[in-house]
Motif scaffolding. Structure first.
Motif, PDB file in Angstrom:
ATOM      1  N   LEU A   1       1.433  -9.814  -0.977  1.00  0.00           N
ATOM      2  CA  LEU A   1       0.373 -10.352  -0.121  1.00  0.00           C
ATOM      3  C   LEU A   1       0.753 -10.262   1.353  1.00  0.00           C
ATOM      4  O   LEU A   1      -0.094 -10.015   2.209  1.00  0.00           O
ATOM      5  CB  LEU A   1       0.087 -11.813  -0.506  1.00  0.00           C
ATOM      6  N   ARG A   2       2.067 -10.457   1.644  1.00  0.00           N
ATOM      7  CA  ARG A   2       2.541 -10.354   3.016  1.00  0.00           C
ATOM      8  C   ARG A   2       2.360  -8.926   3.537  1.00  0.00           C
ATOM      9  O   ARG A   2       1.944  -8.695   4.664  1.00  0.00           O
ATOM     10  CB  ARG A   2       4.013 -10.770   3.063  1.00  0.00           C
ATOM     11  N   GLN A   3       2.701  -7.948   2.685  1.00  0.00           N
ATOM     12  CA  GLN A   3       2.529  -6.538   3.075  1.00  0.00           C
ATOM     13  C   GLN A   3       1.048  -6.226   3.303  1.00  0.00           C
ATOM     14  O   GLN A   3       0.686  -5.487   4.215  1.00  0.00           O
ATOM     15  CB  GLN A   3       3.092  -5.623   1.976  1.00  0.00           C
ATOM     16  N   LEU A   4       0.197  -6.810   2.456  1.00  0.00           N
ATOM     17  CA  LEU A   4      -1.245  -6.600   2.590  1.00  0.00           C
ATOM     18  C   LEU A   4      -1.735  -7.113   3.942  1.00  0.00           C
ATOM     19  O   LEU A   4      -2.547  -6.464   4.615  1.00  0.00           O
ATOM     20  CB  LEU A   4      -1.972  -7.338   1.455  1.00  0.00           C
ATOM     21  N   GLY A   5      -1.218  -8.261   4.369  1.00  0.00           N
ATOM     22  CA  GLY A   5      -1.616  -8.831   5.647  1.00  0.00           C
ATOM     23  C   GLY A   5      -1.049  -8.078   6.837  1.00  0.00           C
ATOM     24  O   GLY A   5      -1.696  -7.965   7.880  1.00  0.00           O
ATOM     25  N   LYS A   6       0.174  -7.542   6.684  1.00  0.00           N
ATOM     26  CA  LYS A   6       0.829  -6.841   7.788  1.00  0.00           C
ATOM     27  C   LYS A   6       0.195  -5.475   8.061  1.00  0.00           C
ATOM     28  O   LYS A   6       0.184  -5.006   9.201  1.00  0.00           O
ATOM     29  CB  LYS A   6       2.319  -6.660   7.501  1.00  0.00           C
ATOM     30  N   GLN A   7      -0.291  -4.838   7.028  1.00  0.00           N
ATOM     31  CA  GLN A   7      -0.813  -3.463   7.176  1.00  0.00           C
ATOM     32  C   GLN A   7      -2.310  -3.448   6.844  1.00  0.00           C
ATOM     33  O   GLN A   7      -2.743  -2.854   5.868  1.00  0.00           O
ATOM     34  CB  GLN A   7      -0.047  -2.511   6.253  1.00  0.00           C
ATOM     35  N   LYS A   8      -3.079  -4.112   7.667  1.00  0.00           N
ATOM     36  CA  LYS A   8      -4.498  -4.310   7.370  1.00  0.00           C
ATOM     37  C   LYS A   8      -5.251  -2.989   7.276  1.00  0.00           C
ATOM     38  O   LYS A   8      -6.067  -2.784   6.379  1.00  0.00           O
ATOM     39  CB  LYS A   8      -5.131  -5.204   8.436  1.00  0.00           C
ATOM     40  N   MET A   9      -5.006  -2.071   8.223  1.00  0.00           N
ATOM     41  CA  MET A   9      -5.739  -0.809   8.212  1.00  0.00           C
ATOM     42  C   MET A   9      -5.395   0.018   6.972  1.00  0.00           C
ATOM     43  O   MET A   9      -6.280   0.532   6.288  1.00  0.00           O
ATOM     44  CB  MET A   9      -5.424   0.008   9.468  1.00  0.00           C
ATOM     45  N   TYR A  10      -4.086   0.109   6.696  1.00  0.00           N
ATOM     46  CA  TYR A  10      -3.689   0.881   5.520  1.00  0.00           C
ATOM     47  C   TYR A  10      -4.185   0.218   4.238  1.00  0.00           C
ATOM     48  O   TYR A  10      -4.595   0.900   3.292  1.00  0.00           O
ATOM     49  CB  TYR A  10      -2.168   1.041   5.477  1.00  0.00           C
ATOM     50  N   ALA A  11      -4.156  -1.109   4.196  1.00  0.00           N
ATOM     51  CA  ALA A  11      -4.663  -1.816   3.023  1.00  0.00           C
ATOM     52  C   ALA A  11      -6.150  -1.555   2.835  1.00  0.00           C
ATOM     53  O   ALA A  11      -6.632  -1.338   1.705  1.00  0.00           O
ATOM     54  CB  ALA A  11      -4.402  -3.311   3.164  1.00  0.00           C
ATOM     55  N   LEU A  12      -6.893  -1.553   3.952  1.00  0.00           N
ATOM     56  CA  LEU A  12      -8.332  -1.310   3.876  1.00  0.00           C
ATOM     57  C   LEU A  12      -8.606   0.098   3.362  1.00  0.00           C
ATOM     58  O   LEU A  12      -9.507   0.308   2.535  1.00  0.00           O
ATOM     59  CB  LEU A  12      -8.949  -1.502   5.263  1.00  0.00           C
ATOM     60  N   ILE A  13      -7.825   1.067   3.837  1.00  0.00           N
ATOM     61  CA  ILE A  13      -8.014   2.450   3.382  1.00  0.00           C
ATOM     62  C   ILE A  13      -7.656   2.584   1.901  1.00  0.00           C
ATOM     63  O   ILE A  13      -8.365   3.223   1.128  1.00  0.00           O
ATOM     64  CB  ILE A  13      -7.180   3.419   4.235  1.00  0.00           C
ATOM     65  N   LYS A  14      -6.533   1.977   1.518  1.00  0.00           N
ATOM     66  CA  LYS A  14      -6.116   2.036   0.115  1.00  0.00           C
ATOM     67  C   LYS A  14      -7.188   1.439  -0.794  1.00  0.00           C
ATOM     68  O   LYS A  14      -7.644   2.078  -1.747  1.00  0.00           O
ATOM     69  CB  LYS A  14      -4.814   1.260  -0.078  1.00  0.00           C
ATOM     70  N   ILE A  15      -7.571   0.197  -0.474  1.00  0.00           N
ATOM     71  CA  ILE A  15      -8.526  -0.509  -1.327  1.00  0.00           C
ATOM     72  C   ILE A  15      -9.906   0.134  -1.231  1.00  0.00           C
ATOM     73  O   ILE A  15     -10.598   0.315  -2.240  1.00  0.00           O
ATOM     74  CB  ILE A  15      -8.579  -1.994  -0.937  1.00  0.00           C
TER      75      ILE A  15
ATOM     76  N   ALA B   1     -20.202  15.364  -3.506  1.00  0.00           N
ATOM     77  CA  ALA B   1     -19.445  16.184  -2.557  1.00  0.00           C
ATOM     78  C   ALA B   1     -19.079  15.360  -1.329  1.00  0.00           C
ATOM     79  O   ALA B   1     -17.934  15.396  -0.854  1.00  0.00           O
ATOM     80  CB  ALA B   1     -20.262  17.412  -2.153  1.00  0.00           C
ATOM     81  N   VAL B   2     -20.056  14.597  -0.820  1.00  0.00           N
ATOM     82  CA  VAL B   2     -19.782  13.725   0.331  1.00  0.00           C
ATOM     83  C   VAL B   2     -18.721  12.694  -0.032  1.00  0.00           C
ATOM     84  O   VAL B   2     -17.777  12.447   0.742  1.00  0.00           O
ATOM     85  CB  VAL B   2     -21.086  13.028   0.789  1.00  0.00           C
ATOM     86  N   LEU B   3     -18.848  12.099  -1.221  1.00  0.00           N
ATOM     87  CA  LEU B   3     -17.876  11.094  -1.660  1.00  0.00           C
ATOM     88  C   LEU B   3     -16.478  11.693  -1.789  1.00  0.00           C
ATOM     89  O   LEU B   3     -15.492  11.109  -1.332  1.00  0.00           O
ATOM     90  CB  LEU B   3     -18.323  10.497  -2.997  1.00  0.00           C
ATOM     91  N   ALA B   4     -16.398  12.878  -2.402  1.00  0.00           N
ATOM     92  CA  ALA B   4     -15.095  13.533  -2.564  1.00  0.00           C
ATOM     93  C   ALA B   4     -14.483  13.885  -1.216  1.00  0.00           C
ATOM     94  O   ALA B   4     -13.270  13.732  -1.016  1.00  0.00           O
ATOM     95  CB  ALA B   4     -15.249  14.801  -3.415  1.00  0.00           C
ATOM     96  N   VAL B   5     -15.325  14.339  -0.275  1.00  0.00           N
ATOM     97  CA  VAL B   5     -14.818  14.680   1.059  1.00  0.00           C
ATOM     98  C   VAL B   5     -14.307  13.429   1.767  1.00  0.00           C
ATOM     99  O   VAL B   5     -13.239  13.449   2.396  1.00  0.00           O
ATOM    100  CB  VAL B   5     -15.922  15.373   1.898  1.00  0.00           C
ATOM    101  N   VAL B   6     -15.055  12.332   1.654  1.00  0.00           N
ATOM    102  CA  VAL B   6     -14.631  11.076   2.294  1.00  0.00           C
ATOM    103  C   VAL B   6     -13.287  10.624   1.742  1.00  0.00           C
ATOM    104  O   VAL B   6     -12.359  10.282   2.493  1.00  0.00           O
ATOM    105  CB  VAL B   6     -15.696   9.974   2.092  1.00  0.00           C
ATOM    106  N   ILE B   7     -13.164  10.637   0.413  1.00  0.00           N
ATOM    107  CA  ILE B   7     -11.900  10.200  -0.199  1.00  0.00           C
ATOM    108  C   ILE B   7     -10.773  11.161   0.143  1.00  0.00           C
ATOM    109  O   ILE B   7      -9.638  10.750   0.421  1.00  0.00           O
ATOM    110  CB  ILE B   7     -12.070  10.059  -1.723  1.00  0.00           C
ATOM    111  N   ALA B   8     -11.070  12.479   0.148  1.00  0.00           N
ATOM    112  CA  ALA B   8     -10.053  13.462   0.524  1.00  0.00           C
ATOM    113  C   ALA B   8      -9.614  13.277   1.969  1.00  0.00           C
ATOM    114  O   ALA B   8      -8.431  13.444   2.300  1.00  0.00           O
ATOM    115  CB  ALA B   8     -10.594  14.877   0.308  1.00  0.00           C
ATOM    116  N   CYS B   9     -10.564  12.926   2.843  1.00  0.00           N
ATOM    117  CA  CYS B   9     -10.220  12.706   4.242  1.00  0.00           C
ATOM    118  C   CYS B   9      -9.316  11.490   4.408  1.00  0.00           C
ATOM    119  O   CYS B   9      -8.463  11.457   5.301  1.00  0.00           O
ATOM    120  CB  CYS B   9     -11.490  12.534   5.075  1.00  0.00           C
ATOM    121  N   LEU B  10      -9.481  10.496   3.551  1.00  0.00           N
ATOM    122  CA  LEU B  10      -8.560   9.365   3.569  1.00  0.00           C
ATOM    123  C   LEU B  10      -7.147   9.831   3.233  1.00  0.00           C
ATOM    124  O   LEU B  10      -6.162   9.388   3.838  1.00  0.00           O
ATOM    125  CB  LEU B  10      -9.012   8.294   2.566  1.00  0.00           C
ATOM    126  N   GLY B  11      -7.062  10.764   2.271  1.00  0.00           N
ATOM    127  CA  GLY B  11      -5.757  11.335   1.935  1.00  0.00           C
ATOM    128  C   GLY B  11      -5.189  12.133   3.089  1.00  0.00           C
ATOM    129  O   GLY B  11      -3.986  12.084   3.368  1.00  0.00           O
TER     130      GLY B  11
END
Length: 809
Positions: free
Chosen positions: A10-24, A691-701
């Motif tokens: 939970l501490r890591q989740l709070g410290k890395q808000k942007m990365y957590a948001l992208i992951k989730i 296709a849009v969904l796959a591109v969005v998720i791929a762009c997160l990668g």
């Protein structure tokens, strides 16, 4: 320790808000997509499973093998059902359905109960045998199923229609009229429960076939195919053996009937004609190559959806791995210190897996909510009425198990990777060599973009094919043609109605005919011979349409030879206008004046019309003959000028004069034509969405990889800036690696997409060629999106103060 692990997670989740948001967020998007696709697949796979004897109920499918084609349909001769029941002891029952004699196009009629003033348009009519109700064991609300259709002029209606016409009543014994025909009153024999949405049968009205026939002797004729026939086999019967015997019996009867009439085709049937059994549960998904006039699914869509769901979930898991390893440098000292103070690698693995499970659980919860929010749009996209199965016992156990498996699968590599750092190397400021290895991460991004590019190319090809179909010259003018339906209720006033419409200044011409070159209108197959050749030649199968003298003008069809019909000329009652294809197949080089025969009737060819497509562009142009006749369910009106709204108002006013007790019902021919390709448009929309969904998720990668690379090369960037590198130089340096990955993806995706779409286009006789610009457009879109994605990280790294990255040294 578990409690401590959760605190750290939970501490890591709070410290890395942007990365957590992208992951989730990335995970939640993919999970929502997978849930929606799963609901769709579950719905499609559940069709026709509700009948008590599903595994023993079969539909007969007829097949005909031509010289270079194979056609399949479900219409078989009328006596097929009774013959099979009489000859084969393994047959428990047979039953027939027919909806094409009066109710072409899903059974569309005008209906009213006795005593009512107004007609109501209804769909879902069919003729049926009494035995069909018994085969399906349809549950009844009122009346006795065993006798509901046993008498002439009886009907069974659905519960929803009973509530509509006879609210809070038992309507058994009540009388209803069809198409204003009071000479044939239909008595309600029973009320059945509505067919479930997961049934290939969509009927609301069954009319009895008892004592019904289309023409004299039709019920014993083997040379006319008008009925869909269902067979219920006895328990333990061998369906395969019965199918072989059934084929021989039906083909023999047809061949014998043709031979008696001297038809030369009789000898060829044994090798060309086939009859097979199709289990009722296979009808929905495995009938895409069978002509049955039924709206159903397609097993190929199930494969496509399953692949899309798998790819999207895999892409999301890859993103998770990339994001975890991208932040590895930040976790390296933490791992090193934990190992120094005694942490075992197994404990670290558990800790990182718990973090992964936390992210997975939050993602699944978010994905579940997102799926519920997106379901209405998904229903529009797929033309379904799916609902979230909140009250199903299996939903939350499956979600929990899936979250656990996905969390472990996505987190297993990062857990072993992060826990493998060597304390000495970490505390001296050096990561393990594995942390700089880019092969796996690059491979993951290449995979993601390969899938995305395949979907983009597929979307472009399908869109181009749709545009080609809708704008192709089909040989007739479908624009601004209004099809007024239900005009058969006007009886002998149809001609007067037509004449009144022609008085409207904005009306170009008016035609009365049910036979039109769009779906949902009548068809009538016949065989023609050149006069005197019926005993020598096999003949040519052709459509035979009834039209009036204004038909060609209203639809903008062109004569290439001869003349139009002249009703005042008595000889034209036995004249035909044929299309070029029929003329060629009958070897009529100078067709005008030639005589052709059908069932002993002789017709003189007075005109040859330019070929036009009267079926889907998936098929070629087939033979057609047209003759003068009365076919009055549809009146087609060609509108000239652009004031369509006012013209429709005038047409409606004329209709009210002739039929005050029936609302006008009309459609535009171009819209009906476009609806013939609703499945293609739906596939285009689905591919575009995913296709849009796959591109969005791929762009997160890709974003994750950009962050990783920027983090790994921060000191290199600092040194380059100290030595004078500009922001543009550094941005280009960091971005070039990503462009290479996208180019590799394009190289891999192009042949796969080309092959897949070439295969899909084979379903169309008229189709586009896959062009280089389609691939170039997909490549350009992919590179642009990739550059847009990584530019943020690249520019951010280029703008970073070099002192921050170098003072750690």
């Amino acid at each position: 320790m578990i409690k401590n692990y959760f605190k750290i997670a939970l501490r890591q989740l709070g410290k890395q808000k942007m990365y957590a948001l992208i992951k989730i967020g990335g995970f939640a998007l993919s999970i929502a997509a997978c849930l929606l696709i799963s609901l769709y697949i579950r719905n499609e796979m559940s069709f026709d499973k509700s009948y008590p004897n599903t595994n023993r109920i079969f539909r007969i499918v007829a097949g005909f093998r031509g010289d270079d084609s194979y056609w399949q349909g479900t219409d078989v001769p009328a006596p097929t059902a009774t013959t099979l029941k009489a000859l084969y002891p393994q047959v428990e029952a047979t039953g027939r359905i027919m909806d094409k004699s009066l109710f072409w196009g899903a059974g569309s009629v005008e209906l009213k109960r006795a005593g009512a003033i107004e007609n109501t348009h209804e769909e879902g009519f069919a003729y049926a045998d009494q035995s069909l109700l018994d085969i399906l064991e349809l549950p009844m609300v009122y009346g006795d199923r065993r006798t509901a259709l046993s008498e002439p002029f009886t009907m069974v209606i659905s519960k929803s229609k009973a509530d509509k016409y006879y609210p809070n009543q038992n309507p058994v014994g009540k009388v209803m009229y069809i198409n204003n025909d009071k000479t044939k009153p239909y008595r309600i024999g029973a009320v059945m429960h509505d067919f479930p949405a997961t049934s290939h049968l969509k009927y609301s009205f069954f009319l009895t076939l008892t004592a019904h026939q289309l023409s004299d002797g039709e019920q014993t004729r083997w040379t006319a195919s008008n009925y869909r026939t269902y067979v219920l086999l006895k328990p333990g019967a061998d369906a395969v053996a019965f199918e072989k015997s059934m084929k021989r019996t039906i083909v023999s009867n047809i061949a014998e009937s043709l031979a008696k009439s001297g038809d030369k085709m009789a000898g060829e049937l044994r090798n060309k004609l086939s009859f097979t059994l199709q289990n009722i549960s296979d009808i929905n998904l495995k009938s895409y190559d069978i002509q049955d006039e039924i709206s159903h699914g397609d097993i190929r869509f199930i494969w496509l959806f399953s692949a899309l769901a798998a790819f999207i979930l895999i892409i999301a898991c890859f993103n998770f791995i990339n994001l975890s390893t991208a932040k590895s440098a930040n976790r390296a000292k933490e791992v090193g210190l934990r190992k120094v103070v005694g942490s075992l690698r197994s404990g670290l693995i558990v800790q990182f897996l718990i973090e992964s499970l936390l992210y997975s659980s939050l993602s699944f919860m978010s994905g579940l909510v997102l799926a519920a929010l997106l379901l209405p749009y998904f229903n529009i996209l797929t033309s379904k009425s799916l609902v979230m199965p909140w009250q199903e016992w299996w939903l939350f156990p499956i979600i929990i198990v899936a979250a656990f498996i996905t969390g472990v699968a996505a987190g297993i590599y990062p857990a072993f990777y992060l826990s493998g750092f060597k304390p000495v190397d970490v505390l001296k400021g050096r990561l393990s060599a594995g942390s700089k290895s880019s092969a796996l991460r690059n491979g993951l991004v290449v995979f993601q973009f390969t899938i995305s590019i395949i979907l983009i190319i597929g979307t472009i090809v399908i869109y181009s094919q749709m545009e080609y179909i809708l704008n192709k010259k089909v040989g007739f003018d479908k624009d601004q043609v209004v099809m007024i339906q239900g005009t058969n209720t006007l009886d002998n006033k149809v001609t007067d109605f037509k004449n009144e419409l022609q008085k409207i200044s904005a009306v170009g011409s008016v035609s009365v005919s049910d036979y039109l070159p769009v779906d949902g209108t009548k068809r009538s197959g016949r065989r023609f011979w050149n006069e005197g050749k019926a005993q020598e030649d096999v003949g040519t199968t052709s459509q035979m349409w009834q039209i009036d003298k204004d038909y060609l003008k209203t639809l903008g069809m062109q004569l290439v030879a001869g003349r139009n019909f002249a009703p005042e000329t008595h000889a034209d009652s036995h004249a035909v206008i044929i299309n070029q294809t029929l003329a060629n197949n009958l070897n009529l080089k100078n067709a005008i004046g030639k005589r052709i025969t059908n069932d002993g009737e002789v017709f003189t060819v007075i005109g040859v019309v330019h070929d036009f497509n009267y079926e889907s562009l998936r098929q070629g142009i087939h033979e057609l003959a047209m003759h003068l006749g009365q076919s009055s369910s549809i009146v087609s009106v060609k509108i000239k000028g652009h004031d369509v709204k006012n013209t429709l108002a005038q047409i409606t006013a004329v209709w009210k004069e002739f039929s005050p007790g029936q609302p006008i019902r009309y459609t535009f021919m171009d819209e009906t034509f476009a609806s013939m390709y609703a499945d293609v448009q739906r596939m285009r929309d689905i591919l575009t969405t995913f296709a849009v969904l796959a591109v969005v998720i791929a762009c997160l990668g890709l974003f994750a990889l950009a962050a990783f690379m920027a983090e790994q090369r921060s000191k290199e960037v600092g040194i380059r800036k100290v030595l004078g590198a500009s922001i543009g130089n550094i941005t280009a340096l960091l971005s070039f690696d990503f462009v290479k990955l996208v180019v590799v993806s394009i190289v891999i995706a192009t042949p796969i997409a080309w092959w897949a779409m070439a295969k899909w286009l084979q379903d169309f006789t008229y189709r586009i060629d896959i062009s280089w610009w389609m691939v170039a457009m997909a490549a350009g879109i992919s590179i642009f999106i990739a550059m847009l994605t990584v530019s943020y990280q690249s520019i951010k790294a280029a703008l970073t103060n070099p002192i921050k990255s170098l003072k750690a040294e």
